[in-house]
Design an enzyme around this catalytic site. Structure first.
Site, PDB file in Angstrom:
ATOM      1  N   TYR A   1      -7.764  -7.690   7.788  1.00  0.00           N
ATOM      2  CA  TYR A   1      -8.813  -7.011   7.017  1.00  0.00           C
ATOM      3  C   TYR A   1     -10.044  -7.914   6.889  1.00  0.00           C
ATOM      4  O   TYR A   1     -10.091  -9.002   7.457  1.00  0.00           O
ATOM      5  CB  TYR A   1      -8.240  -6.519   5.679  1.00  0.00           C
ATOM      6  CG  TYR A   1      -7.107  -5.561   5.944  1.00  0.00           C
ATOM      7  CD1 TYR A   1      -7.369  -4.318   6.536  1.00  0.00           C
ATOM      8  CD2 TYR A   1      -5.781  -5.917   5.724  1.00  0.00           C
ATOM      9  CE1 TYR A   1      -6.334  -3.455   6.875  1.00  0.00           C
ATOM     10  CE2 TYR A   1      -4.743  -5.056   6.053  1.00  0.00           C
ATOM     11  CZ  TYR A   1      -5.024  -3.828   6.628  1.00  0.00           C
ATOM     12  OH  TYR A   1      -3.999  -2.977   6.979  1.00  0.00           O
TER      13      TYR A   1
ATOM     14  N   THR B   1       0.854  -1.191   0.000  1.00  0.00           N
ATOM     15  CA  THR B   1       0.000   0.000   0.000  1.00  0.00           C
ATOM     16  C   THR B   1       0.887   1.238   0.000  1.00  0.00           C
ATOM     17  O   THR B   1       1.757   1.376   0.859  1.00  0.00           O
ATOM     18  CB  THR B   1      -0.896  -0.036   1.254  1.00  0.00           C
ATOM     19  OG1 THR B   1      -1.837  -1.098   1.081  1.00  0.00           O
ATOM     20  CG2 THR B   1      -1.634   1.273   1.461  1.00  0.00           C
TER      21      THR B   1
ATOM     22  N   HIS C   1      -7.279 -10.678  -0.540  1.00  0.00           N
ATOM     23  CA  HIS C   1      -6.505 -10.346   0.660  1.00  0.00           C
ATOM     24  C   HIS C   1      -7.232 -10.881   1.886  1.00  0.00           C
ATOM     25  O   HIS C   1      -8.168 -10.275   2.387  1.00  0.00           O
ATOM     26  CB  HIS C   1      -6.351  -8.833   0.761  1.00  0.00           C
ATOM     27  CG  HIS C   1      -5.335  -8.391   1.768  1.00  0.00           C
ATOM     28  ND1 HIS C   1      -4.679  -9.259   2.622  1.00  0.00           N
ATOM     29  CD2 HIS C   1      -4.831  -7.162   2.063  1.00  0.00           C
ATOM     30  CE1 HIS C   1      -3.836  -8.579   3.383  1.00  0.00           C
ATOM     31  NE2 HIS C   1      -3.917  -7.306   3.062  1.00  0.00           N
TER      32      HIS C   1
ATOM     33  N   ASN D   1      -3.654 -10.097   7.443  1.00  0.00           N
ATOM     34  CA  ASN D   1      -3.344  -8.808   8.079  1.00  0.00           C
ATOM     35  C   ASN D   1      -4.537  -8.108   8.734  1.00  0.00           C
ATOM     36  O   ASN D   1      -4.541  -6.887   8.903  1.00  0.00           O
ATOM     37  CB  ASN D   1      -2.654  -7.871   7.078  1.00  0.00           C
ATOM     38  CG  ASN D   1      -1.341  -8.461   6.577  1.00  0.00           C
ATOM     39  OD1 ASN D   1      -0.872  -9.461   7.099  1.00  0.00           O
ATOM     40  ND2 ASN D   1      -0.761  -7.856   5.564  1.00  0.00           N
TER      41      ASN D   1
ATOM     42  N   ASN E   1      -3.452  -5.466  13.377  1.00  0.00           N
ATOM     43  CA  ASN E   1      -4.854  -5.037  13.487  1.00  0.00           C
ATOM     44  C   ASN E   1      -5.621  -5.845  14.535  1.00  0.00           C
ATOM     45  O   ASN E   1      -6.807  -6.139  14.379  1.00  0.00           O
ATOM     46  CB  ASN E   1      -5.575  -5.090  12.136  1.00  0.00           C
ATOM     47  CG  ASN E   1      -5.138  -3.954  11.225  1.00  0.00           C
ATOM     48  OD1 ASN E   1      -4.982  -2.828  11.690  1.00  0.00           O
ATOM     49  ND2 ASN E   1      -4.934  -4.251   9.952  1.00  0.00           N
TER      50      ASN E   1
HETATM   51  C1  FMN Z   1       4.587   0.125   3.032  1.00  0.00           C
HETATM   52  C2  FMN Z   1       3.969  -1.251   3.173  1.00  0.00           C
HETATM   53  C3  FMN Z   1       2.711  -1.485   2.659  1.00  0.00           C
HETATM   54  C4  FMN Z   1       2.148  -2.777   2.712  1.00  0.00           C
HETATM   55  N1  FMN Z   1       0.928  -2.996   2.128  1.00  0.00           N
HETATM   56  C5  FMN Z   1       0.423  -4.253   2.053  1.00  0.00           C
HETATM   57  C6  FMN Z   1      -0.770  -4.522   1.329  1.00  0.00           C
HETATM   58  O1  FMN Z   1      -1.397  -3.638   0.714  1.00  0.00           O
HETATM   59  N2  FMN Z   1      -1.210  -5.807   1.304  1.00  0.00           N
HETATM   60  C7  FMN Z   1      -0.545  -6.820   1.951  1.00  0.00           C
HETATM   61  O2  FMN Z   1      -0.971  -7.978   1.892  1.00  0.00           O
HETATM   62  N3  FMN Z   1       0.605  -6.591   2.623  1.00  0.00           N
HETATM   63  C8  FMN Z   1       1.118  -5.344   2.679  1.00  0.00           C
HETATM   64  N4  FMN Z   1       2.306  -5.135   3.312  1.00  0.00           N
HETATM   65  C9  FMN Z   1       3.122  -6.292   3.786  1.00  0.00           C
HETATM   66  C10 FMN Z   1       4.123  -6.687   2.685  1.00  0.00           C
HETATM   67  O3  FMN Z   1       3.440  -7.231   1.568  1.00  0.00           O
HETATM   68  C11 FMN Z   1       5.169  -7.720   3.177  1.00  0.00           C
HETATM   69  O4  FMN Z   1       4.509  -8.864   3.627  1.00  0.00           O
HETATM   70  C12 FMN Z   1       6.061  -7.146   4.295  1.00  0.00           C
HETATM   71  O5  FMN Z   1       6.610  -5.898   3.889  1.00  0.00           O
HETATM   72  C13 FMN Z   1       7.211  -8.091   4.671  1.00  0.00           C
HETATM   73  O6  FMN Z   1       8.004  -8.359   3.538  1.00  0.00           O
HETATM   74  P1  FMN Z   1       9.473  -7.661   3.357  1.00  0.00           P
HETATM   75  O7  FMN Z   1      10.294  -8.041   4.552  1.00  0.00           O
HETATM   76  O8  FMN Z   1      10.019  -8.241   2.084  1.00  0.00           O
HETATM   77  O9  FMN Z   1       9.232  -6.179   3.271  1.00  0.00           O
HETATM   78  C14 FMN Z   1       2.855  -3.838   3.326  1.00  0.00           C
HETATM   79  C15 FMN Z   1       4.121  -3.576   3.887  1.00  0.00           C
HETATM   80  C16 FMN Z   1       4.689  -2.317   3.817  1.00  0.00           C
HETATM   81  C17 FMN Z   1       6.072  -2.091   4.375  1.00  0.00           C
END
Ligand code: FMN
Length: 356
Positions: A178, A24, A173, A176, A233
């Site tokens: 939702y 996001t 989704h 997390n 959440n």
């Molecule tokens: C800025 C940001 C926005 C995210 N938005 C979403 C999202 O829209 N949907 C989702 O399933 N996870 C979202 N996540 C979780 C990421 O998809 C991912 O699982 C998390 O960053 C861990 O992976 P990484 O260590 O490679 O960053 C978000 C994480 C971050 C940091």
């Protein structure tokens, strides 16, 4: 290395096994995908698969400021342009369909939209709004059975329109905290009808939605994301029938021929405790199809480790924010740029499309 080899995701041809995780980024002014977002996703098209950020199929699901939707003409036009941009750069893109449920401030919702959830259980704490800064979440109204049907219809409509516009597939989704996960967790679902109670009932909303969506576009274009043992959440983390519910979901989703199950590891970046069981393996064994895992991956070796461990694709999130050509950098072992957390959710190109 296997992660850099092409992969057929139930017929969708990926150039490699690296998946850009849904992120996001709050750049969709008026909830409408735009040219800036097209540039951002086009820059990252060397990912084997991009899973675009959480996108609401419904006005009621737009809990976050500047979160994109996929239910108006203008929103679908925006996604069409993004799909074209990614395809011109030889990539593939799914859109993550995210309904925020109770994780909402009404100030973030369009007029006439309302906060709905499986049960009227208020999420404590605050969230950001453009008009008044930090505000408490608003208490949801418990969905009626009519709301359940109309919300599922919204998922189906968004799915159809996205795929017609050229998007390669959608991800439900269900992670997390939702809406979809709010149905799974006994802490947020205290319904007494067929959508609440035992684990089969709590899985019903998701399975029905998945069934309707796959009937519309085919299972091979549909994935789903789960976050077992997650606490983000205010989810429970562990609960008594957690292994049963995810095993059941995986078995039932396998029957629908879903393209993949995507498992978020909330131990990474989201403060979840150690998993009480090897739930990723349980899901893989029950589903048998493609499973995406990852989290905290910063090198080709780390990604390859997941594939060697029997999983199919590897998601990477934050490193894609600051490294548009991440796949190339992983191949050549180049040092990765560190993302600027202050611009994760801001509104413009700074910290978005200006990374080298
Ligand atoms: C800025 C940001 C926005 C995210 N938005 C979403 C999202 O829209 N949907 C989702 O399933 N996870 C979202 N996540 C979780 C990421 O998809 C991912 O699982 C998390 O960053 C861990 O992976 P990484 O260590 O490679 O960053 C978000 C994480 C971050 C940091």
């Amino acid at each position: 290395m296997k992660i850099f080899e092409p992969y057929s995701l139930e017929g969708t041809k990926l150039n490699n096994r690296i998946v850009m995780a849904p992120l996001t980024r709050c750049r969709a002014i008026d909830n409408t995908p735009n040219e800036l977002m097209r540039t951002y996703y086009s820059q990252r098209a060397t990912a084997g698969l991009i899973i675009a950020e959480g996108t609401s199929p419904s006005a009621n699901g737009l809990g976050y400021a500047r979160m994109p939707g996929a239910y108006t003409e203008a929103q679908i036009e925006g996604w069409k342009s993004i799909a074209e941009g990614v395809h011109e750069n030889n990539g593939k893109i799914f859109v993550q369909l995210m309904h925020t449920g109770r994780v909402t401030s009404v100030l973030n919702l369009p007029e006439n939209a309302e906060v709905v959830a499986p049960s009227a259980i208020h999420l404590q704490g605050e969230m950001y709004t453009d008009s008044k800064g930090m505000q408490p979440h608003d208490k949801p109204r418990a969905m009626t059975q009519d709301d359940i049907i109309s919300t599922q219809d919204e998922f189906v409509n968004a799915t159809k329109r996205l795929v017609e516009s050229g998007i390669d597939g959608i991800e439900l989704h269900s992670a997390n905290g939702y809406l979809l996960e709010q149905f799974l967790d006994p802490k947020t679902n205290v319904r007494t009808d067929v959508y609440g109670g035992d684990y089969k009932n709590r899985a019903r909303f998701i399975l029905e939605t998945a069934k309707k969506v796959t009937a519309a576009i085919g299972g091979s274009k549909v994935g789903i994301r789960f976050s077992p043992y997650g606490v983000f959440n205010d989810m429970s983390g562990d609960y008594k029938d957690i292994v049963e519910i995810y095993t059941y979901l995986a078995e039932e989703l396998a029957k629908l021929g879903l393209a993949y199950i995507h498992i978020v590891d909330q131990r990474v970046a989201m403060n979840a405790p150690e998993f009480a069981t090897d739930i990723q393996r349980t899901i893989k064994n029950a589903f048998k199809g493609n499973v995406i895992v990852g989290g905290n991956v910063h090198s080709a070796e780390q990604a390859e480790h997941f594939v060697n461990d029997g999983y199919d694709l590897v998601y990477i999130g934050r490193p894609f924010i600051s490294n548009p050509s991440l796949v190339e950098k992983l191949k050549t072992n180049e040092e990765l740029a560190v993302p600027d957390y202050d611009t994760f959710y801001t509104a413009d190109e700074v910290g978005y499309t200006d990374y080298a």
